[in-house]
Design a protein around this motif. Structure first.
Motif, PDB file in Angstrom:
ATOM      1  N   ARG A  19     -29.695 -37.635 -42.999  1.00  0.00           N
ATOM      2  CA  ARG A  19     -30.581 -36.464 -42.947  1.00  0.00           C
ATOM      3  C   ARG A  19     -30.861 -36.143 -41.494  1.00  0.00           C
ATOM      4  O   ARG A  19     -31.124 -37.041 -40.684  1.00  0.00           O
ATOM      5  CB  ARG A  19     -31.927 -36.796 -43.613  1.00  0.00           C
ATOM      6  N   VAL A  20     -30.842 -34.867 -41.169  1.00  0.00           N
ATOM      7  CA  VAL A  20     -31.150 -34.437 -39.805  1.00  0.00           C
ATOM      8  C   VAL A  20     -32.215 -33.350 -39.867  1.00  0.00           C
ATOM      9  O   VAL A  20     -32.125 -32.432 -40.685  1.00  0.00           O
ATOM     10  CB  VAL A  20     -29.879 -33.900 -39.094  1.00  0.00           C
ATOM     11  N   LEU A  21     -33.240 -33.476 -39.042  1.00  0.00           N
ATOM     12  CA  LEU A  21     -34.296 -32.459 -38.961  1.00  0.00           C
ATOM     13  C   LEU A  21     -34.438 -32.009 -37.524  1.00  0.00           C
ATOM     14  O   LEU A  21     -34.439 -32.850 -36.608  1.00  0.00           O
ATOM     15  CB  LEU A  21     -35.648 -33.030 -39.382  1.00  0.00           C
ATOM     16  N   LEU A  22     -34.583 -30.706 -37.335  1.00  0.00           N
ATOM     17  CA  LEU A  22     -34.906 -30.152 -36.015  1.00  0.00           C
ATOM     18  C   LEU A  22     -36.335 -29.628 -36.108  1.00  0.00           C
ATOM     19  O   LEU A  22     -36.627 -28.753 -36.934  1.00  0.00           O
ATOM     20  CB  LEU A  22     -33.925 -29.018 -35.674  1.00  0.00           C
ATOM     21  N   VAL A  23     -37.237 -30.198 -35.302  1.00  0.00           N
ATOM     22  CA  VAL A  23     -38.673 -29.940 -35.468  1.00  0.00           C
ATOM     23  C   VAL A  23     -39.291 -29.597 -34.121  1.00  0.00           C
ATOM     24  O   VAL A  23     -38.923 -30.196 -33.101  1.00  0.00           O
ATOM     25  CB  VAL A  23     -39.384 -31.213 -35.998  1.00  0.00           C
ATOM     26  N   GLY A  31     -34.838 -26.497 -38.654  1.00  0.00           N
ATOM     27  CA  GLY A  31     -33.563 -26.632 -39.373  1.00  0.00           C
ATOM     28  C   GLY A  31     -33.443 -28.010 -39.988  1.00  0.00           C
ATOM     29  O   GLY A  31     -34.048 -28.966 -39.505  1.00  0.00           O
ATOM     30  N   SER A  32     -32.692 -28.088 -41.066  1.00  0.00           N
ATOM     31  CA  SER A  32     -32.473 -29.395 -41.683  1.00  0.00           C
ATOM     32  C   SER A  32     -31.069 -29.437 -42.263  1.00  0.00           C
ATOM     33  O   SER A  32     -30.488 -28.399 -42.598  1.00  0.00           O
ATOM     34  CB  SER A  32     -33.499 -29.662 -42.785  1.00  0.00           C
ATOM     35  N   GLY A  33     -30.526 -30.635 -42.360  1.00  0.00           N
ATOM     36  CA  GLY A  33     -29.194 -30.785 -42.947  1.00  0.00           C
ATOM     37  C   GLY A  33     -29.043 -32.176 -43.509  1.00  0.00           C
ATOM     38  O   GLY A  33     -29.740 -33.107 -43.090  1.00  0.00           O
ATOM     39  N   SER A  34     -28.157 -32.312 -44.483  1.00  0.00           N
ATOM     40  CA  SER A  34     -27.883 -33.658 -44.985  1.00  0.00           C
ATOM     41  C   SER A  34     -26.451 -33.721 -45.481  1.00  0.00           C
ATOM     42  O   SER A  34     -25.830 -32.694 -45.771  1.00  0.00           O
ATOM     43  CB  SER A  34     -28.873 -34.052 -46.084  1.00  0.00           C
ATOM     44  N   ALA A  35     -25.921 -34.926 -45.523  1.00  0.00           N
ATOM     45  CA  ALA A  35     -24.567 -35.143 -46.037  1.00  0.00           C
ATOM     46  C   ALA A  35     -24.570 -36.501 -46.725  1.00  0.00           C
ATOM     47  O   ALA A  35     -25.191 -37.444 -46.250  1.00  0.00           O
ATOM     48  CB  ALA A  35     -23.551 -35.110 -44.905  1.00  0.00           C
ATOM     49  N   PRO A  36     -23.879 -36.581 -47.892  1.00  0.00           N
ATOM     50  CA  PRO A  36     -23.966 -37.813 -48.682  1.00  0.00           C
ATOM     51  C   PRO A  36     -23.192 -38.981 -48.090  1.00  0.00           C
ATOM     52  O   PRO A  36     -22.225 -38.798 -47.358  1.00  0.00           O
ATOM     53  CB  PRO A  36     -23.346 -37.401 -50.024  1.00  0.00           C
ATOM     54  N   GLN A  48     -21.333 -50.650 -47.163  1.00  0.00           N
ATOM     55  CA  GLN A  48     -20.884 -49.282 -46.877  1.00  0.00           C
ATOM     56  C   GLN A  48     -19.772 -49.350 -45.837  1.00  0.00           C
ATOM     57  O   GLN A  48     -19.736 -50.272 -45.014  1.00  0.00           O
ATOM     58  CB  GLN A  48     -22.032 -48.427 -46.329  1.00  0.00           C
ATOM     59  N   ASP A  49     -18.906 -48.350 -45.887  1.00  0.00           N
ATOM     60  CA  ASP A  49     -17.886 -48.210 -44.858  1.00  0.00           C
ATOM     61  C   ASP A  49     -18.545 -47.486 -43.681  1.00  0.00           C
ATOM     62  O   ASP A  49     -18.910 -46.310 -43.808  1.00  0.00           O
ATOM     63  CB  ASP A  49     -16.711 -47.404 -45.437  1.00  0.00           C
ATOM     64  N   PRO A  50     -18.709 -48.138 -42.531  1.00  0.00           N
ATOM     65  CA  PRO A  50     -19.457 -47.522 -41.422  1.00  0.00           C
ATOM     66  C   PRO A  50     -18.808 -46.260 -40.858  1.00  0.00           C
ATOM     67  O   PRO A  50     -19.492 -45.432 -40.245  1.00  0.00           O
ATOM     68  CB  PRO A  50     -19.522 -48.622 -40.353  1.00  0.00           C
ATOM     69  N   GLU A  51     -17.494 -46.074 -41.075  1.00  0.00           N
ATOM     70  CA  GLU A  51     -16.823 -44.882 -40.509  1.00  0.00           C
ATOM     71  C   GLU A  51     -17.436 -43.588 -41.042  1.00  0.00           C
ATOM     72  O   GLU A  51     -17.435 -42.566 -40.363  1.00  0.00           O
ATOM     73  CB  GLU A  51     -15.318 -44.899 -40.841  1.00  0.00           C
ATOM     74  N   GLN A  52     -17.964 -43.643 -42.275  1.00  0.00           N
ATOM     75  CA  GLN A  52     -18.471 -42.404 -42.872  1.00  0.00           C
ATOM     76  C   GLN A  52     -19.783 -41.939 -42.214  1.00  0.00           C
ATOM     77  O   GLN A  52     -20.158 -40.773 -42.344  1.00  0.00           O
ATOM     78  CB  GLN A  52     -18.670 -42.570 -44.378  1.00  0.00           C
ATOM     79  N   TRP A  53     -20.484 -42.834 -41.508  1.00  0.00           N
ATOM     80  CA  TRP A  53     -21.779 -42.446 -40.928  1.00  0.00           C
ATOM     81  C   TRP A  53     -21.586 -41.307 -39.919  1.00  0.00           C
ATOM     82  O   TRP A  53     -22.379 -40.383 -39.859  1.00  0.00           O
ATOM     83  CB  TRP A  53     -22.455 -43.644 -40.256  1.00  0.00           C
TER      84      TRP A  53
END
Ligand SMILES: Nc1ncnc2c1ncn2[C@@H]1O[C@H](COP(=O)(O)OP(=O)(O)O)[C@@H](O)[C@H]1O
Ligand SMILES: O=C(CO)[C@H](O)[C@H](O)COP(=O)(O)O
Length: 505
Positions: A19-23, A31-36, A48-53
């Motif tokens: 999750r990313v927030l610009l505040v 702004g906000s964004g997220s990716a699974p 978890q596979d760290p490459e996906q981060w």
């Protein structure tokens, strides 16, 4: 920068998503964004596979910045799940999967670490680091022999925490670790040093360990390649972050000594702010530390809102709350562990979820689960009081469970104290506040945070409900004690406080 046109970027590497927030400094979300993210779970294994981060961060940051084109970014900070570690080679490339915060395979290593005098819990990063060394430490195929301490790890290996990898990609070089993420790897926050002798005895040599800096320390700036990939302007300062539990606490605003925040997500994490650390000989309560020196004691329970999802995967919480109200207080008493074993307010690896009595149908079970989580939360506060922790400041409720107004009121009644619910409580907000604090380089973190955090609701406890809920609470305390999970002095302390709150014996 108190400039309302500038934004601060908070990045949260969670279990299920980035999750990313610009505040802004005043808490306006630009702004906000997220990716699974995906993980591999199988019994007690959770990797978890760290490459996906990195790829998830690129997607989420582009979305967050895309809604605020041209806004200057004052700085950023990254939090990760607490206790997640992996091994990298000398240039920071992963050579193992990441063992996630709740991976439970390193139980034997945890026992070894405790024997060496280090107060760690089974799922902490230090036992996992030892486990990883056994599996991946000496090249392919070393396995169990090396894990027992029989073989030296390969020379160029390094231990990394979850945010380190993405920070390395952002700045272009492997960073030192923040001291918050290293707490569960055994780093001593009092001495600000690794306990070298104990770690060497366990087979974890100094050369494997990262250098450590305080949260909020400037680590570098976003390099041109990372700017292309993420959309974050090149040159943006990158500040050291904290664990997601600490990030959630910053986002709650509970940073003045005596104040507490209860994060009710899948599981329950309760943290406070104190002038001195809270000493707990059992290691159930541990102490993080904010960059301005404030101690952040607390603990993580295995009880939580996840129990609702486990019992009622498709339920509409609001509809269930409305039906459950008829069963309050619930005669059926629950201790709703999400997974076996309890960590806080007592350590009981053999504890299992408990339901005493027969709940009436779905709504009756829902009522018992809501009440049981509230009782676990009360027991955590009773335990902290037993340890002498100051509890006189405000309490906030955050996390997914705090979306339920009905549950918030029930919890305030059970706890017999007012509670505040902030508007926006994500860990990413806490990281935006930490970035703003780190970039200004002075003052109290609480001052910066209070400008960013907005309180939505204040709930007052209802004395008649507190009194009605006392009897089932006392029954639960007795049941936990009879099973040998809750130590007798803690049970007695909890019952004494109950009598003080209700005026009954
Ligand atoms: N309105 C609600 N009432 C009760 N529980 C809720 C509600 N909304 C979300 N939850 C619970 O919150 C939990 C997720 O909270 P969150 O803080 O997002 O979790 P995580 O621990 O995964 O970060 C889930 O277990 C879900 O059941
Ligand atoms: O569920 C979590 C995964 O990160 C919690 O945030 C964690 O257990 C609390 O850890 P800490 O107090 O170290 O932030």
């Amino acid at each position: 920068m108190a400039d309302e046109s500038a934004g601060w970027l908070g990045i949260d590497l969670g279990t299920q998503s980035v999750r990313v927030l610009l505040v802004t400094a005043a808490g306006r979300v630009l702004g906000s964004g997220s990716a699974p993210l995906t993980g591999r779970r199988d019994g007690v294994r959770h990797e978890q596979d760290p490459e996906q981060w990195w790829s998830a961060l690129c997607t989420a940051s582009r979305a967050a910045l895309g809604s605020a084109p041209g806004v200057p970014v004052g700085g950023l900070a990254v939090c990760g799940t607490s206790g997640t570690v992996l091994l990298t080679d000398g240039s920071g490339r992963p050579v193992s999967p990441a063992l996630m915060y709740d991976d439970g395979r390193a139980v034997a290593e945890a026992a070894r670490a405790r024997k060496a005098g280090l107060a760690v819990q089974d799922t902490w990063a230090l036992p996992k680091a030892l486990w990883l060394l056994g599996e991946y430490g000496g090249g392919a195929g070393t396995g169990r022999a090396a894990r027992a301490g029989g073989r030296a790890p390969a020379p160029r290996l390094r231990l990394a925490h979850q945010p380190d990898l993405v920070i390395a990609r952002l700045t272009g070089e492997p960073p030192p670790a923040d001291s918050s993420h290293t707490l569960k790897t055994g780093y001593d926050l009092h001495a600000e040093a690794w306990p070298q002798a104990a770690l060497a005895q366990l087979g974890l040599p100094e050369r494997l360990l990262p250098d450590v800096v305080r949260p909020g320390t400037r680590l570098g700036e976003v390099c041109p390649d990372a700017a292309d990939a993420t959309g974050i302007p090149a040159g943006t300062p990158v500040l050291a972050g904290m664990t997601d539990g600490c990030a959630a606490q910053i986002a709650s605003g509970a940073l003045r000594p005596g104040s507490w925040n209860s994060v009710l997500g899948t599981t329950l994490v309760l943290k406070g702010a104190t002038r001195d650390p809270v000493r707990d000989p059992t290691g159930v309560v541990y102490n993080h530390r904010a960059p301005d020196g404030t101690w952040l004691p607390g603990g993580a329970s295995s009880v939580g809102a996840g129990a609702l999802r486990a019992h009622f995967p498709d339920a509409d919480p609001a509809a269930m709350d409305a039906r459950a109200a008829a069963f309050e207080p619930s005669r059926a008493v629950a201790y709703p562990l999400v997974s076996p074993g309890e960590r806080f307010p007592f350590r009981a690896p053999d504890a299992t979820a408990l339901v005493l009595g027969e709940p009436e149908g779905d709504a009756g079970l829902w009522a018992a689960l809501l009440q049981g989580v509230g009782f676990a939360e009360r027991l955590c506060l009773d335990y902290l009081h037993h340890l002498g922790a100051p509890l006189d400041g405000p309490l906030t409720f955050t996390g997914g469970g705090a979306r339920s107004r009905y549950w918030n009121q029930l919890r305030a009644d059970i706890l017999a104290r007012p509670a505040r619910v902030p508007e926006q409580t994500e860990p990413a907000l806490g990281m935006a506040a930490l970035a703003a604090y780190g970039a200004s380089g002075a003052g109290a973190l609480a001052d910066v945070t209070e400008r960013m955090v907005r309180v939505r609701t204040v709930l007052e406890p209802r004395p008649d409900r507190t009194a009605a809920l006392a009897e089932p609470y006392a029954r639960l305390v007795h049941a936990l004690r009879e099973r040998g999970w809750l130590p007798a002095p803690v049970a007695e302390h909890a019952l004494t406080r109950l009598h003080l709150d209700t005026g009954e014996s």
